[in-house]
Design an enzyme around this catalytic site. Structure first.
Site, PDB file in Angstrom:
ATOM      1  N   GLU A 104       0.989  -1.232  -0.027  1.00 11.26           N
ATOM      2  CA  GLU A 104      -0.085   0.137  -0.090  1.00 11.26           C
ATOM      3  C   GLU A 104       0.877   1.112  -0.090  1.00 11.26           C
ATOM      4  O   GLU A 104       2.004   1.289   0.278  1.00 11.26           O
ATOM      5  CB  GLU A 104      -0.887   0.168   1.239  1.00 11.26           C
ATOM      6  CG  GLU A 104      -1.781   1.147   1.378  1.00 11.26           C
ATOM      7  CD  GLU A 104      -2.872   1.414   0.484  1.00 11.26           C
ATOM      8  OE1 GLU A 104      -2.396   1.690  -0.741  1.00 11.26           O
ATOM      9  OE2 GLU A 104      -4.021   1.505   0.883  1.00 11.26           O
ATOM     10  N   ASP A 108      -3.834   6.173   6.330  1.00 11.57           N
ATOM     11  CA  ASP A 108      -4.277   7.273   6.764  1.00 11.57           C
ATOM     12  C   ASP A 108      -5.337   6.967   7.763  1.00 11.57           C
ATOM     13  O   ASP A 108      -4.950   6.778   8.946  1.00 11.57           O
ATOM     14  CB  ASP A 108      -4.938   8.042   5.618  1.00 11.57           C
ATOM     15  CG  ASP A 108      -5.295   9.482   6.142  1.00 11.57           C
ATOM     16  OD1 ASP A 108      -5.008   9.926   7.063  1.00 11.57           O
ATOM     17  OD2 ASP A 108      -6.407  10.342   5.275  1.00 11.57           O
ATOM     18  N   ARG A 170       1.125  11.763  -9.321  1.00 10.87           N
ATOM     19  CA  ARG A 170       1.591  10.268  -9.193  1.00 10.87           C
ATOM     20  C   ARG A 170       2.942  10.221  -9.575  1.00 10.87           C
ATOM     21  O   ARG A 170       3.845   9.514  -9.074  1.00 10.87           O
ATOM     22  CB  ARG A 170       0.737   9.513  -9.745  1.00 10.87           C
ATOM     23  CG  ARG A 170      -0.685   9.339  -8.941  1.00 10.87           C
ATOM     24  CD  ARG A 170      -1.128   7.885  -9.496  1.00 10.87           C
ATOM     25  NE  ARG A 170      -2.602   7.916  -9.328  1.00 10.87           N
ATOM     26  CZ  ARG A 170      -3.203   7.598  -8.227  1.00 10.87           C
ATOM     27  NH1 ARG A 170      -2.554   7.365  -7.204  1.00 10.87           N
ATOM     28  NH2 ARG A 170      -4.561   7.805  -8.258  1.00 10.87           N
TER      29      ARG A 170
HETATM   30  P1  IMP Z   1      -7.299   5.472   4.298  1.00 14.97           P
HETATM   31  O1  IMP Z   1      -8.369   4.408   4.170  1.00 14.97           O
HETATM   32  O2  IMP Z   1      -7.885   6.675   5.179  1.00 14.97           O
HETATM   33  O3  IMP Z   1      -6.260   4.798   5.375  1.00 14.97           O
HETATM   34  O4  IMP Z   1      -6.637   5.842   3.092  1.00 14.97           O
HETATM   35  C1  IMP Z   1      -6.038   5.058   2.277  1.00 14.97           C
HETATM   36  C2  IMP Z   1      -5.618   5.833   1.036  1.00 14.97           C
HETATM   37  O5  IMP Z   1      -6.090   7.021   0.788  1.00 14.97           O
HETATM   38  C3  IMP Z   1      -4.646   5.652   0.566  1.00 14.97           C
HETATM   39  O6  IMP Z   1      -4.288   4.239  -0.089  1.00 14.97           O
HETATM   40  C4  IMP Z   1      -4.339   6.754  -0.562  1.00 14.97           C
HETATM   41  O7  IMP Z   1      -4.724   6.396  -1.813  1.00 14.97           O
HETATM   42  C5  IMP Z   1      -5.131   7.785  -0.148  1.00 14.97           C
HETATM   43  N1  IMP Z   1      -4.491   8.531   0.800  1.00 14.97           N
HETATM   44  C6  IMP Z   1      -4.610   9.004   2.190  1.00 14.97           C
HETATM   45  N2  IMP Z   1      -3.722   9.847   2.502  1.00 14.97           N
HETATM   46  C7  IMP Z   1      -3.196  10.457   1.519  1.00 14.97           C
HETATM   47  C8  IMP Z   1      -2.307  11.471   1.300  1.00 14.97           C
HETATM   48  O8  IMP Z   1      -1.714  12.184   1.943  1.00 14.97           O
HETATM   49  N3  IMP Z   1      -1.922  11.770  -0.033  1.00 14.97           N
HETATM   50  C9  IMP Z   1      -2.385  11.020  -1.297  1.00 14.97           C
HETATM   51  N4  IMP Z   1      -3.251  10.056  -0.768  1.00 14.97           N
HETATM   52  C10 IMP Z   1      -3.568   9.590   0.240  1.00 14.97           C
HETATM   53 MG    MG Z   2      -5.074   7.326  -3.703  1.00 12.92          MG
END
Ligand code: IMP
Ligand code: MG
Length: 181
Positions: A104, A108, A170
Site C-alpha cells: 500500500e 491514513d 503520481r
Molecule cells: P485510508 O483508508 O484513510 O487509510 O486511506 C488510504 C488511501 O487514501 C491510500 O491508499 C491513499 O490512496 C489515500 N490517501 C490517504 N492519505 C493520502 C495522502 O496524504 N496523499 C495521497 N493519498 C492519500
Molecule cells: Mg489514492
C-alpha cells in the site's frame, strides 16, 4: 512551489527525496527477504494506483519467489477521505493457501486496509501482512497494524511517488507535503 487545491493555495515542499525513498525501499526489501522462507508461495498484492511505484521498486529487490496481483480500492476525493471504501472489480482468484503481502502507498484512517483485510478473510489465504511506504499514525480511525512501514509521517496531505491529488502528481519521483500557503 505553490499549487491550487480547490481554490486554496497550498505550499508544496519535499518530504522525502528519491534518494531517501530508494534507501528505505531497499531496507524494507531486506526485511521482507529475511522473513519469507524461499519455497513458500508469496503473492504481492498491490493496492492500485497509489502503490504502483513503490511496488515496482520493492519487488525488484525481493529475492523470494513471488507472483504479483493487484486490487483497486476507492475511498478518496480531493484531500478528504469519503469514509466509504469500495473494491473496484474482484479479488484475484489465486490467493488460496498463499502468503499475501499487501503493498500500500499510505495508511491514513486505516479504513481502506481494514476493508481489504475483511475481504481477504474469505480468500482462504495462508497469511496476510501489510507493507506500506507511509503511515500517518495520528490519523488512524480504526485499528490497523502494518508489519513493514517505510516512513511514519504527520497528518498533512502528501503527493508524489504514486500518491495523487485527484489523479495528479503520481509521477513525481519524490514525496512532497502540502501545507497552507
Ligand atoms: P485510508 O483508508 O484513510 O487509510 O486511506 C488510504 C488511501 O487514501 C491510500 O491508499 C491513499 O490512496 C489515500 N490517501 C490517504 N492519505 C493520502 C495522502 O496524504 N496523499 C495521497 N493519498 C492519500
Ligand atoms: Mg489514492
Amino acid at each position: 512551489m505553490e499549487i491550487d487545491v480547490g481554490g486554496t493555495q497550498m505550499r508544496m515542499h519535499t518530504l522525502f527525496t528519491s534518494e531517501q525513498i530508494r534507501t528505505r525501499v531497499t531496507e524494507l526489501a531486506q526485511l521482507i527477504n529475511a522473513d519469507y522462507a524461499a519455497g513458500e508461495p508469496l503473492v504481492v498484492l498491490v493496492v492500485l494506483h497509489g502503490a504502483l511505484l513503490f511496488a515496482a521498486d520493492l519487488v525488484r529487490e525481493l529475492s523470494v519467489p513471488l507472483e504479483i496481483e493487484s486490487v483497486r480500492l476507492k475511498s478518496y476525493q480531493g484531500t478528504q477521505s469519503t469514509g466509504t471504501v469500495e473494491l473496484v472489480g474482484k479479488l484475484p482468484y489465486s490467493l488460496i493457501g498463499k502468503n499475501i503481502l499487501v503493498v500500500e502507498d499510505i495508511i491514513d484512517t486505516g479504513r481502506s486496509l481494514k476493508f481489504l483485510l475483511g475481504a481477504l478473510d474469505q480468500s482462504r489465504c495462508k497469511s496476510v501482512r501489510i507493507a506500506t511506504l507511509l503511515d500517518k499514525p495520528e490519523s488512524h480511525e480504526v485499528e490497523i497494524e502494518a508489519k513493514y512501514v517505510g516512513f511514519s509521517i504527520g497528518p498533512n496531505f502528501v503527493i508524489g511517488y504514486g500518491l495523487d491529488l485527484d489523479g495528479r502528481y503520481r509521477n513525481l519521483p519524490y514525496i512532497a507535503e502540502l501545507t497552507k500557503a
